[in-house]
Enzyme design. Structure first.
Site, short mmCIF file in Angstrom:
data_model
loop_
_atom_site.label_atom_id
_atom_site.label_comp_id
_atom_site.label_asym_id
_atom_site.label_seq_id
_atom_site.Cartn_x
_atom_site.Cartn_y
_atom_site.Cartn_z
N TYR A 12 72.36 -2.32 75.99
CA TYR A 12 72.09 -1.02 75.32
C TYR A 12 71.00 -0.23 76.05
CZ TYR A 12 70.42 2.08 71.56
OH TYR A 12 70.01 3.16 70.82
N ILE A 13 69.81 -0.78 76.15
CA ILE A 13 68.74 -0.01 76.80
C ILE A 13 68.96 -0.01 78.31
CG2 ILE A 13 66.24 0.30 77.00
CD1 ILE A 13 65.94 -1.41 74.45
N ASN A 33 75.10 -10.97 82.50
CA ASN A 33 76.05 -12.07 82.24
C ASN A 33 76.99 -11.74 81.08
OD1 ASN A 33 74.53 -12.38 79.97
ND2 ASN A 33 73.92 -14.51 80.34
N ASP A 59 74.02 -14.92 85.68
CA ASP A 59 72.96 -15.16 84.70
C ASP A 59 71.62 -15.10 85.44
OD1 ASP A 59 72.79 -17.17 81.84
OD2 ASP A 59 71.04 -16.56 83.00
N SER A 126 57.90 -5.71 73.34
CA SER A 126 58.26 -5.16 72.03
C SER A 126 57.02 -5.00 71.17
CB SER A 126 59.23 -6.13 71.36
OG SER A 126 59.36 -5.84 69.98
N TYR A 151 62.00 -15.22 68.49
CA TYR A 151 62.23 -14.04 69.34
C TYR A 151 60.91 -13.36 69.68
CZ TYR A 151 62.74 -9.10 70.29
OH TYR A 151 62.57 -7.85 70.82
N LYS A 155 58.56 -12.86 73.44
CA LYS A 155 57.98 -11.65 74.03
C LYS A 155 56.49 -11.86 74.29
CE LYS A 155 61.70 -9.22 74.30
NZ LYS A 155 62.30 -8.96 75.62
N PHE A 181 59.10 0.45 70.64
CA PHE A 181 59.23 0.52 69.19
C PHE A 181 60.73 0.46 68.90
CE2 PHE A 181 54.94 0.52 67.63
CZ PHE A 181 54.30 0.39 68.85
N ASN A 202 70.56 -4.31 63.08
CA ASN A 202 69.64 -3.17 63.14
C ASN A 202 70.10 -2.03 62.25
OD1 ASN A 202 69.46 -4.25 66.38
ND2 ASN A 202 67.60 -4.07 65.18
N ARG A 234 59.00 2.61 60.46
CA ARG A 234 59.15 2.26 61.88
C ARG A 234 59.04 3.53 62.72
NH1 ARG A 234 58.85 -1.90 59.81
NH2 ARG A 234 60.12 -3.79 60.00
N GLY A 300 60.55 -11.70 56.80
CA GLY A 300 60.03 -11.49 58.15
C GLY A 300 59.80 -10.04 58.53
C1 UD1 Z 1 63.28 -6.03 64.98
C2 UD1 Z 1 62.04 -6.51 65.71
C3 UD1 Z 1 61.93 -5.85 67.05
C4 UD1 Z 1 63.17 -6.13 67.83
C5 UD1 Z 1 64.37 -5.63 67.09
C6 UD1 Z 1 65.58 -6.03 67.88
C7 UD1 Z 1 60.16 -7.19 64.35
C8 UD1 Z 1 59.02 -6.74 63.53
N1 UD1 Z 1 60.88 -6.21 64.90
O1 UD1 Z 1 63.05 -4.66 64.68
O2 UD1 Z 1 60.82 -6.35 67.75
O3 UD1 Z 1 63.08 -5.53 69.08
O4 UD1 Z 1 64.41 -6.22 65.78
O5 UD1 Z 1 66.71 -6.12 67.13
O6 UD1 Z 1 60.41 -8.34 64.54
N2 UD1 Z 1 66.90 -2.22 57.50
C9 UD1 Z 1 67.52 -1.99 56.29
N3 UD1 Z 1 68.84 -2.29 56.18
C10 UD1 Z 1 69.58 -2.81 57.22
C11 UD1 Z 1 68.92 -3.03 58.45
C12 UD1 Z 1 67.58 -2.73 58.57
O7 UD1 Z 1 66.89 -1.53 55.34
O8 UD1 Z 1 70.76 -3.08 57.04
C13 UD1 Z 1 65.48 -1.86 57.65
C14 UD1 Z 1 64.59 -3.04 58.00
O9 UD1 Z 1 64.13 -3.67 56.84
C15 UD1 Z 1 63.48 -2.35 58.78
C16 UD1 Z 1 64.17 -1.16 59.43
O10 UD1 Z 1 65.37 -0.97 58.72
O11 UD1 Z 1 62.51 -1.87 57.90
C17 UD1 Z 1 64.49 -1.39 60.90
O12 UD1 Z 1 65.14 -2.64 61.02
P1 UD1 Z 1 65.83 -3.12 62.37
O13 UD1 Z 1 66.65 -2.03 62.94
O14 UD1 Z 1 66.48 -4.42 62.13
O15 UD1 Z 1 64.61 -3.29 63.38
P2 UD1 Z 1 63.22 -4.10 63.21
O16 UD1 Z 1 63.36 -5.18 62.24
O17 UD1 Z 1 62.16 -3.08 63.01
#
Ligand code: UD1
Length: 338
Positions: A12-13, A33, A59, A126, A151, A155, A181, A202, A234, A300
Site C-alpha cells: 500500500y504505502i 514477496n 523475500d 509507526s 507488531y 517497530k 500516523f 483498518n 487519530r 489494545g
Molecule cells: C494500528 C496501529 C498502527 C499500525 C496500524 C496498521 C496502534 C496504536 N496503531 O493503527 O501502528 O500501523 O494499526 O494496521 O497499534 N476503528 C473502528 N472500527 C473499525 C476499525 C477501526 O472504530 O472497524 C477505529 C479504531 O478503534 C481506531 C481507529 O478506527 O480508533 C483507527 O483504527 P485502525 O485503522 O485499525 O488503525 P490504528 O489502530 O490506529
C-alpha cells in the site's frame, strides 16, 4: 537517475512511494514477496509513471536473494524499507512470525547493504512506538512506552537496532526513521490503493467496503473515551503525502544533509479526528449513508494520538497537502474500481 531499492514496493504505502520516486526522477527498484500485496499494483504503478519499474519477487529476509538483487542492480544509492507485517491483532496470534519477518528482514538488509557500499536507509516506523502518550500532540521527543502488541514491539526493536548499527564505530550507515500516523486514501488516478486481503482491520477500508455493500455494517469501537464525541482520535494522513515524505527523506540522505547517523520524524498532519468525524466526513464526500453500530472498545486501542508535525516541517520542509475530505474521497473512488 539515482536508483532506490524499495522493499515492499508493491504494498500500500510502498506502491505510492515508488510512484513519487519515479516522478521525482529516481529509478525505483522493487522487491516484494507478495505476502500481503498483489501483482495488480505493478500494472497500476507502470500506468501512472509510464515506464517499466524493475521488480524482484524475493523475500527481503533471504540474504542470498537480496545479494542477487544488489548484484543485478549495480549503483543502488539508497534503500526505503517498507517490507513488514502490519496487523496488530494477527501479531498477538503469531508473534514469532512478526519478529522473524519484521526484525529478520531489517537485520538481513543491514547486513547486506554495506557489502555493496550502500549507506542510506529510510525505515518505516509507526506512531505505535509512543504507546498511550501522556500528552498530545506527540513530538519526536515524547518518550516511547511499552508497545501493546508484538507488531508494535517489532517497530520499537527495529528503531533500536538501527540506532545501535548506525552508531557503531566505523559505521557509515545514515538512516531516517519515519513514524507514520494513520495512512489513508489512494492515488488520484485510482490505479493504486489499499488492497486488504480478507476482512480489513483498518477503519477506512472497512468504511469503503461497507459503503460498497461488501460489509453489512461498520462498528465504531468505543464511544465512551475521553474525547469530544467519545470515539478514538487519530491523525489520518493521505498516503500520497506520506509517500512524498520518503522522497524528501531519501534525498536528504543522498545529499548528506542529515545531522546525525539516525534522524527521526513524525509524519502526520498535526490534526486529530475522531472515528465519528471520519464516518461523517466520508458520508458527506461520498453521498453514501453508512450502517453504523456504536460498539464496545477494541482491546489494545490507544484512546487518542496525533502528531506534532513541526520537526518534519522545519527540518525536511515537509507539509501535508490533502484534507481529510479529499483523502476519503480518493479512498471511495479507489473502492469503486475494485
Ligand atoms: C494500528 C496501529 C498502527 C499500525 C496500524 C496498521 C496502534 C496504536 N496503531 O493503527 O501502528 O500501523 O494499526 O494496521 O497499534 N476503528 C473502528 N472500527 C473499525 C476499525 C477501526 O472504530 O472497524 C477505529 C479504531 O478503534 C481506531 C481507529 O478506527 O480508533 C483507527 O483504527 P485502525 O485503522 O485499525 O488503525 P490504528 O489502530 O490506529
Amino acid at each position: 537517475m539515482k536508483k532506490i531499492l524499495v522493499t515492499g514496493g508493491a504494498g500500500y504505502i510502498g506502491s505510492h512511494a515508488v510512484v513519487e520516486l519515479a516522478q521525482a526522477d529516481f529509478q525505483p527498484v522493487i522487491i516484494d514477496n507478495f505476502s500481503n500485496s498483489r501483482e495488480s499494483a505493478l500494472a497500476g504503478i507502470e500506468a501512472i509513471v509510464g515506464r517499466p519499474v524493475p521488480i524482484y519477487r524475493i523475500d527481503c529476509g533471504d540474504a542470498t536473494a537480496l545479494r542477487g538483487v544488489f548484484q543485478a542492480e549495480p549503483d543502488i544509492a539508497g534503500v526505503i524499507h517498507f517490507a513488514a507485517y502490519k496487523a496488530v491483532g494477527e501479531s498477538v496470534d503469531k508473534p514469532l512470525a512478526y519478529f522473524q519477518n519484521n526484525v529478520g528482514s531489517l537485520l538481513t538488509l543491514l547486513q547486506v547493504m554495506p557489502e555493496f557500499g550502500v549507506e542510506s536507509l529510510v525505515f518505516s516506523s509507526s506512531c505505535t512506538v509512543y504507546g498511550i502518550p501522556d500528552a498530545l500532540p506527540v513530538t519526536e521527543a515524547t518518550p516511547t512506552k511499552p508497545a501493546s502488541s508484538p507488531y508494535g514491539r517489532t517497530k520499537q526493536m527495529c528503531e533500536e537496532i538501527v540506532h545501535d548499527v548506525a552508531g557503531a564505530p566505523g559505521s557509515q550507515l545514515r538512516t531516517i526513521l519515519l513514524r507514520y500516523f494513520n495512512p489513508i486514501g489512494a492515488h488520484e488516478s485510482a490505479r493504486i490503493g489499499e488492497l486488504p486481503l480478507g476482512v480489513p482491520n483498518n477503519l477506512v477500508p472497512f468504511i469503503t467496503q461497507t459503503a460498497a455493500g461488501l460489509r453489512e455494517k461498520l462498528t465504531v469501537y468505543g464511544t465512551d473515551y475521553d474525547t469530544p464525541d467519545g470515539s478514538c482520535i487519530r491523525d489520518y494522513i493521505h498516503v500520497v503525502d506520506l509517500a512524498k515524505a520518503h522522497v524528501t527523506a531519501v534525498q536528504r540522505l543522498l545529499d548528506r544533509k542529515a545531522s546525525a547517523p539516525v534522524e527521526t520524524f513524525n509524519v502526520g498532519t498535526g490534526r486529530g479526528n475522531t472515528v465519528l468525524e471520519v464516518v461523517r466526513t466520508f458520508e458527506e464526500v461520498s453521498g453514501q449513508k453508512l450502517n453504523v453500530l456504536l460498539g464496545a472498545r477494541r482491546a489494545g486501542d490507544v484512546p487518542a494520538i496525533f502528531a506534532d508535525a513541526t520537526h518534519a516541517a522545519e527540518v525536511l520542509g515537509f507539509r501535508t497537502e490533502t484534507s481529510l475530505a479529499d483523502s476519503l474521497a480518493s479512498s471511495w473512488l479507489w473502492q469503486q474500481t475494485l
